[in-house]
Design an enzyme around this catalytic site. Structure first.
Site, PDB file in Angstrom:
ATOM      1  N   LYS A   7      74.645 -32.105  33.187  1.00  0.00           N
ATOM      2  CA  LYS A   7      73.749 -32.728  34.163  1.00  0.00           C
ATOM      3  C   LYS A   7      74.311 -34.051  34.688  1.00  0.00           C
ATOM      4  O   LYS A   7      74.113 -34.389  35.866  1.00  0.00           O
ATOM      5  CB  LYS A   7      72.358 -32.932  33.549  1.00  0.00           C
ATOM      6  CG  LYS A   7      71.631 -31.617  33.228  1.00  0.00           C
ATOM      7  CD  LYS A   7      71.388 -30.768  34.476  1.00  0.00           C
ATOM      8  CE  LYS A   7      70.500 -29.565  34.195  1.00  0.00           C
ATOM      9  NZ  LYS A   7      70.258 -28.742  35.401  1.00  0.00           N
ATOM     10  N   ASN A  63      69.363 -24.715  41.417  1.00  0.00           N
ATOM     11  CA  ASN A  63      68.370 -24.881  40.334  1.00  0.00           C
ATOM     12  C   ASN A  63      68.740 -24.120  39.063  1.00  0.00           C
ATOM     13  O   ASN A  63      68.361 -24.557  37.975  1.00  0.00           O
ATOM     14  CB  ASN A  63      67.009 -24.393  40.848  1.00  0.00           C
ATOM     15  CG  ASN A  63      66.041 -24.137  39.719  1.00  0.00           C
ATOM     16  OD1 ASN A  63      65.462 -25.066  39.156  1.00  0.00           O
ATOM     17  ND2 ASN A  63      65.881 -22.869  39.336  1.00  0.00           N
ATOM     18  N   TYR A 123      74.582 -30.107  27.453  1.00  0.00           N
ATOM     19  CA  TYR A 123      73.602 -30.171  28.549  1.00  0.00           C
ATOM     20  C   TYR A 123      73.665 -31.538  29.231  1.00  0.00           C
ATOM     21  O   TYR A 123      73.656 -31.633  30.458  1.00  0.00           O
ATOM     22  CB  TYR A 123      72.205 -29.899  27.974  1.00  0.00           C
ATOM     23  CG  TYR A 123      71.096 -29.737  28.994  1.00  0.00           C
ATOM     24  CD1 TYR A 123      70.762 -28.486  29.503  1.00  0.00           C
ATOM     25  CD2 TYR A 123      70.378 -30.843  29.453  1.00  0.00           C
ATOM     26  CE1 TYR A 123      69.734 -28.341  30.433  1.00  0.00           C
ATOM     27  CE2 TYR A 123      69.355 -30.706  30.376  1.00  0.00           C
ATOM     28  CZ  TYR A 123      69.030 -29.447  30.859  1.00  0.00           C
ATOM     29  OH  TYR A 123      68.021 -29.314  31.779  1.00  0.00           O
ATOM     30  N   ILE A 156      59.029 -30.545  32.132  1.00  0.00           N
ATOM     31  CA  ILE A 156      58.195 -29.749  33.036  1.00  0.00           C
ATOM     32  C   ILE A 156      57.789 -28.477  32.291  1.00  0.00           C
ATOM     33  O   ILE A 156      58.629 -27.842  31.632  1.00  0.00           O
ATOM     34  CB  ILE A 156      58.985 -29.375  34.317  1.00  0.00           C
ATOM     35  CG1 ILE A 156      59.589 -30.628  34.986  1.00  0.00           C
ATOM     36  CG2 ILE A 156      58.100 -28.599  35.289  1.00  0.00           C
ATOM     37  CD1 ILE A 156      58.597 -31.666  35.455  1.00  0.00           C
ATOM     38  N   VAL A 181      75.177 -17.427  38.849  1.00  0.00           N
ATOM     39  CA  VAL A 181      75.861 -18.550  39.500  1.00  0.00           C
ATOM     40  C   VAL A 181      77.161 -18.909  38.777  1.00  0.00           C
ATOM     41  O   VAL A 181      78.006 -19.605  39.325  1.00  0.00           O
ATOM     42  CB  VAL A 181      74.956 -19.798  39.618  1.00  0.00           C
ATOM     43  CG1 VAL A 181      73.759 -19.517  40.500  1.00  0.00           C
ATOM     44  CG2 VAL A 181      74.536 -20.317  38.246  1.00  0.00           C
ATOM     45  N   SER A 219      68.493 -33.574  35.638  1.00  0.00           N
ATOM     46  CA  SER A 219      67.566 -33.757  34.515  1.00  0.00           C
ATOM     47  C   SER A 219      67.546 -35.229  34.125  1.00  0.00           C
ATOM     48  O   SER A 219      68.541 -35.936  34.322  1.00  0.00           O
ATOM     49  CB  SER A 219      68.034 -32.934  33.309  1.00  0.00           C
ATOM     50  OG  SER A 219      67.274 -33.257  32.165  1.00  0.00           O
ATOM     51  N   GLY A 250      68.267 -19.262  40.679  1.00  0.00           N
ATOM     52  CA  GLY A 250      67.347 -19.233  39.537  1.00  0.00           C
ATOM     53  C   GLY A 250      65.906 -19.302  39.988  1.00  0.00           C
ATOM     54  O   GLY A 250      65.054 -19.915  39.339  1.00  0.00           O
ATOM     55  N   ALA A 251      65.617 -18.629  41.117  1.00  0.00           N
ATOM     56  CA  ALA A 251      64.292 -18.747  41.747  1.00  0.00           C
ATOM     57  C   ALA A 251      63.260 -17.815  41.131  1.00  0.00           C
ATOM     58  O   ALA A 251      62.118 -17.779  41.581  1.00  0.00           O
ATOM     59  CB  ALA A 251      64.404 -18.483  43.248  1.00  0.00           C
TER      60      ALA A 251
HETATM   61  N1  LIG Z   1      61.733 -27.478  32.549  1.00  0.00           N
HETATM   62  C1  LIG Z   1      62.144 -28.717  32.383  1.00  0.00           C
HETATM   63  O1  LIG Z   1      61.506 -29.528  31.686  1.00  0.00           O
HETATM   64  C2  LIG Z   1      63.416 -29.204  33.018  1.00  0.00           C
HETATM   65  C3  LIG Z   1      63.730 -30.560  32.887  1.00  0.00           C
HETATM   66  C4  LIG Z   1      64.894 -31.037  33.491  1.00  0.00           C
HETATM   67  C5  LIG Z   1      65.707 -30.172  34.188  1.00  0.00           C
HETATM   68  N2  LIG Z   1      65.388 -28.848  34.279  1.00  0.00           N
HETATM   69  C6  LIG Z   1      66.292 -27.991  35.036  1.00  0.00           C
HETATM   70  O2  LIG Z   1      65.561 -27.244  35.980  1.00  0.00           O
HETATM   71  C7  LIG Z   1      66.208 -25.992  36.211  1.00  0.00           C
HETATM   72  C8  LIG Z   1      65.207 -24.859  36.031  1.00  0.00           C
HETATM   73  O3  LIG Z   1      64.661 -24.946  34.720  1.00  0.00           O
HETATM   74  P1  LIG Z   1      63.339 -24.137  34.294  1.00  0.00           P
HETATM   75  O4  LIG Z   1      62.743 -24.884  33.161  1.00  0.00           O
HETATM   76  O5  LIG Z   1      62.536 -23.805  35.488  1.00  0.00           O
HETATM   77  O6  LIG Z   1      64.015 -22.827  33.675  1.00  0.00           O
HETATM   78  P2  LIG Z   1      63.478 -21.316  33.534  1.00  0.00           P
HETATM   79  O7  LIG Z   1      64.230 -20.745  32.378  1.00  0.00           O
HETATM   80  O8  LIG Z   1      62.004 -21.266  33.529  1.00  0.00           O
HETATM   81  O9  LIG Z   1      64.020 -20.642  34.867  1.00  0.00           O
HETATM   82  C9  LIG Z   1      65.405 -20.553  35.100  1.00  0.00           C
HETATM   83  C10 LIG Z   1      65.686 -19.341  35.966  1.00  0.00           C
HETATM   84  O10 LIG Z   1      67.115 -19.300  36.172  1.00  0.00           O
HETATM   85  C11 LIG Z   1      67.563 -17.974  35.974  1.00  0.00           C
HETATM   86  N3  LIG Z   1      68.959 -18.010  35.561  1.00  0.00           N
HETATM   87  C12 LIG Z   1      69.449 -18.312  34.332  1.00  0.00           C
HETATM   88  N4  LIG Z   1      70.783 -18.228  34.337  1.00  0.00           N
HETATM   89  C13 LIG Z   1      71.142 -17.881  35.594  1.00  0.00           C
HETATM   90  C14 LIG Z   1      72.384 -17.654  36.212  1.00  0.00           C
HETATM   91  N5  LIG Z   1      73.543 -17.728  35.524  1.00  0.00           N
HETATM   92  N6  LIG Z   1      72.411 -17.335  37.539  1.00  0.00           N
HETATM   93  C15 LIG Z   1      71.251 -17.222  38.240  1.00  0.00           C
HETATM   94  N7  LIG Z   1      70.039 -17.413  37.684  1.00  0.00           N
HETATM   95  C16 LIG Z   1      69.989 -17.744  36.378  1.00  0.00           C
HETATM   96  C17 LIG Z   1      66.639 -17.405  34.898  1.00  0.00           C
HETATM   97  O11 LIG Z   1      66.623 -15.965  34.911  1.00  0.00           O
HETATM   98  C18 LIG Z   1      65.297 -18.021  35.282  1.00  0.00           C
HETATM   99  O12 LIG Z   1      64.574 -17.213  36.192  1.00  0.00           O
HETATM  100  C19 LIG Z   1      67.391 -25.955  35.251  1.00  0.00           C
HETATM  101  O13 LIG Z   1      68.561 -26.367  35.932  1.00  0.00           O
HETATM  102  C20 LIG Z   1      67.008 -26.962  34.192  1.00  0.00           C
HETATM  103  O14 LIG Z   1      68.144 -27.494  33.552  1.00  0.00           O
HETATM  104  C21 LIG Z   1      64.260 -28.353  33.726  1.00  0.00           C
END
Ligand SMILES: NC(=O)c1ccc[n+]([C@@H]2O[C@H](COP(=O)([O-])OP(=O)(O)OC[C@H]3O[C@@H](n4cnc5c(N)ncnc54)[C@H](O)[C@@H]3O)[C@@H](O)[C@H]2O)c1
Length: 272
Positions: free
Chosen positions: A161, A89, A157, A190, A63, A144, A12-13
């Site tokens: 997690k 991620n 969710y 975030i 994934v 999370s 998910g980069a």
């Molecule tokens: N943003 C927050 O506040 C927050 C808080 C706690 C945890 N998280 C966790 O951090 C991680 C990233 O979150 P984010 O906010 O950066 O999300 P985001 O949506 O900005 O980015 C996620 C990326 O993952 C990709 N993706 C989605 N499904 C996928 C799959 N099946 N296989 C491969 N790639 C896939 C998407 O295309 C996207 O580029 C997640 O695991 C999320 O649960 C985020």
């Protein structure tokens, strides 16, 4: 932190925390396998990695799809080099605020398939190579704060997690003898594309009011901790969940007595 000569796979980069993690690892010297389900986002981040002077391999796979994950890992290993660092991620947000008895099955299963099974899939596919190689390694799972708390609309969710945290501890114990560190980071709120798209402005504002630091975090606040946990400086840390949340989990102040006058940091992403 020196990660030169290391190779990191970040799932998910293509955006948000994954992109910031890939760039923090590249800035510390690692070459990056840039995984995402979205090819254009992944190749844009691969370009940014290369602009930092590192090698990048764009790798499009979900994934949630184990055969696709195994094929991605096997070809990265043979064509790009052995993977030293895995950042699990990739994650999605699906919220549901109706009665539990009516929750769509896709909401429950969809979250678990990406946010929990995805971590298992990628770890399994990499460990099939990493353990026999005998050179140690690092796994960093993005969990999370919601692993440790409860919101009515996000039960699947939370379960996913909490499962990531449990899997982190299980793998850490099992893999310590192979000198493979397994840790998780629990981000608070975030400011990412994903979180912005799934929550309305009022909800984001309510979260911000609940954070002692006074602002949502930036993706690089998580990326920097990923790079630390992937480094030799963190080699005695394993089986831990490190919450990076601006004080969110520590704070039990009742809403009615909360101090609203606290200053907001000047680089608050919510102000730009
Ligand atoms: N943003 C927050 O506040 C927050 C808080 C706690 C945890 N998280 C966790 O951090 C991680 C990233 O979150 P984010 O906010 O950066 O999300 P985001 O949506 O900005 O980015 C996620 C990326 O993952 C990709 N993706 C989605 N499904 C996928 C799959 N099946 N296989 C491969 N790639 C896939 C998407 O295309 C996207 O580029 C997640 O695991 C999320 O649960 C985020």
């Amino acid at each position: 932190m020196d990660l030169s000569s290391k190779i990191a796979l970040v799932t998910g980069a293509g955006s948000g925390i994954g992109s910031a993690s890939a760039l923090a690892l590249a800035a510390a010297g690692a070459d990056i396998v840039v995984n995402d389900i979205d090819a254009s986002k992944a190749s844009a981040v691969a370009g940014e990695v290369e602009a930092l002077g590192r090698r990048a391999l764009t790798s499009v796979a979900s994934v949630a799809d184990y055969p696709a994950v195994e094929s991605m890992v096997d070809s990265a290993w043979s064509d790009f080099g052995p993977i030293d660092i895995v950042v699990n991620n990739a994650g999605i947000y699906l919220f549901y605020d109706g009665p539990f008895g009516d929750m769509p099955l896709d909401n429950w299963h969809g979250i678990l398939e990406v946010n929990l099974h995805g971590v298992f899939h990628v770890s399994r596919a990499v460990l099939r190579h990493m353990v026999p190689r005998g050179a140690g390694g690092k796994i960093v799972n993005i969990s999370s704060v919601l692993a440790a708390t409860a919101h009515f609309t996000a039960s699947s969710y939370h379960v996913a997690k909490a499962g990531v945290n449990a899997l982190t501890r299980s793998l850490a114990v099992d893999l310590a003898k192979h000198k493979i560190n397994v840790n998780a980071i629990g981000p608070g709120a975030i400011a990412t594309e994903g979180l912005g798209a799934s929550l309305d402005a009022d909800t984001i504002s309510a979260y911000r009011d609940r954070i002692p630091w006074g602002a949502r975090g930036r993706p690089k606040d998580i990326g920097n901790v990923v790079a630390f946990l992937a480094s030799e400086e963190a080699s005695y840390i394993t089986g831990q969940v490190i919450y990076v949340d601006g004080g969110y989990l520590a704070d039990s102040t009742p809403e009615g007595v909360r101090d609203k006058s606290q200053p907001v940091p000047p680089d608050d992403p919510d102000l730009v």
